[in-house]
Enzyme design. Structure first.
Site, PDB file in Angstrom:
ATOM      1  N   GLY A  47       0.845  -1.191   0.000  1.00 24.94           N
ATOM      2  CA  GLY A  47       0.000   0.000   0.000  1.00 24.94           C
ATOM      3  C   GLY A  47       0.875   1.234   0.000  1.00 24.94           C
ATOM      4  O   GLY A  47       1.409   1.613  -1.030  1.00 24.94           O
ATOM      5  N   LEU A  48       1.011   1.850   1.171  1.00 28.55           N
ATOM      6  CA  LEU A  48       1.833   3.050   1.333  1.00 28.55           C
ATOM      7  C   LEU A  48       1.422   4.143   0.355  1.00 28.55           C
ATOM      8  O   LEU A  48       2.255   4.752  -0.320  1.00 28.55           O
ATOM      9  CB  LEU A  48       3.326   2.716   1.185  1.00 28.55           C
ATOM     10  CG  LEU A  48       3.848   1.680   2.177  1.00 28.55           C
ATOM     11  CD1 LEU A  48       5.198   1.154   1.745  1.00 28.55           C
ATOM     12  CD2 LEU A  48       3.906   2.254   3.574  1.00 28.55           C
ATOM     13  N   HIS A  49       0.112   4.377   0.264  1.00 23.08           N
ATOM     14  CA  HIS A  49      -0.415   5.421  -0.615  1.00 23.08           C
ATOM     15  C   HIS A  49      -1.863   5.736  -0.231  1.00 23.08           C
ATOM     16  O   HIS A  49      -2.467   5.043   0.570  1.00 23.08           O
ATOM     17  CB  HIS A  49      -0.337   5.001  -2.095  1.00 23.08           C
ATOM     18  CG  HIS A  49      -1.213   3.832  -2.433  1.00 23.08           C
ATOM     19  ND1 HIS A  49      -0.770   2.529  -2.396  1.00 23.08           N
ATOM     20  CD2 HIS A  49      -2.514   3.767  -2.814  1.00 23.08           C
ATOM     21  CE1 HIS A  49      -1.750   1.715  -2.748  1.00 23.08           C
ATOM     22  NE2 HIS A  49      -2.831   2.444  -2.996  1.00 23.08           N
ATOM     23  N   ALA A  50      -2.370   6.778  -0.841  1.00 21.31           N
ATOM     24  CA  ALA A  50      -3.792   7.130  -0.753  1.00 21.31           C
ATOM     25  C   ALA A  50      -4.273   7.356  -2.184  1.00 21.31           C
ATOM     26  O   ALA A  50      -3.476   7.478  -3.109  1.00 21.31           O
ATOM     27  CB  ALA A  50      -3.990   8.398   0.075  1.00 21.31           C
ATOM     28  N   ARG A  95      -3.294   4.147   3.311  1.00 27.01           N
ATOM     29  CA  ARG A  95      -3.408   2.761   3.745  1.00 27.01           C
ATOM     30  C   ARG A  95      -2.062   2.062   3.660  1.00 27.01           C
ATOM     31  O   ARG A  95      -1.272   2.301   2.745  1.00 27.01           O
ATOM     32  CB  ARG A  95      -4.452   1.990   2.950  1.00 27.01           C
ATOM     33  CG  ARG A  95      -4.084   1.469   1.563  1.00 27.01           C
ATOM     34  CD  ARG A  95      -4.091   2.458   0.405  1.00 27.01           C
ATOM     35  NE  ARG A  95      -5.119   3.444   0.385  1.00 27.01           N
ATOM     36  CZ  ARG A  95      -6.300   3.309  -0.192  1.00 27.01           C
ATOM     37  NH1 ARG A  95      -6.573   2.244  -0.881  1.00 27.01           N
ATOM     38  NH2 ARG A  95      -7.182   4.274  -0.128  1.00 27.01           N
TER      39      ARG A  95
END
Length: 134
Positions: A47-50, A95
């Site tokens: 994830g490590l993004h929006a 997330r």
């Protein structure tokens, strides 16, 4: 921050179980993309993004993993481990998925096709946008 877990109706008997996923019924949007993650290595965070607009429902169809959800003001950590339960991830939500069990298969349903322009991949940018207006 309010997190919504969608209880998916499970049908079954001695032969096994079945869960049906239907857009605009138990999935609250049109489904345009489905993907799944599996064989995630120990210690890896995904994830490590929006997303600016994209909405998703994540389902651990096998095994388990943890989610860290962040709306810019509050962070919630939860375990996803029930194949008859979906996690609704609204747009503009950072997330991170981690602590995957060895057998984890995480399926994600999305309301739109892949669009790199919809991603916010920098937490600093996400946090600044969350506090400076979307």
């Amino acid at each position: 921050m309010q997190i919504k877990l969608i209880q998916l109706q499970k049908h079954g008997d001695e032969r096994g179980s079945l869960v049906a996923l239907e857009e605009e019924k138990n999935i609250p949007f049109p489904i345009k993309r489905v993907y799944y993650l599996f064989k995630t290595q120990d210690g890896v965070r995904r994830g490590l993004h929006a997303h600016k607009k994209l909405k998703q429902v994540a389902i651990a169809v096998r095994g388990s993993c943890r989610f860290l959800l962040d709306d810019g003001d509050e962070k919630i950590d939860l375990l996803l481990d029930n194949p008859a339960q979906g996690l609704l991830i609204e747009s503009f939500m950072w997330r991170e998925m981690y602590d995957f069990s060895d057998d984890c298969v995480l399926m994600v349903l999305a309301d739109d096709y892949y669009d790199e322009g919809d991603y916010i991949r920098s937490y600093e940018e996400f946090h600044a946008l969350a506090h400076g207006g979307k």
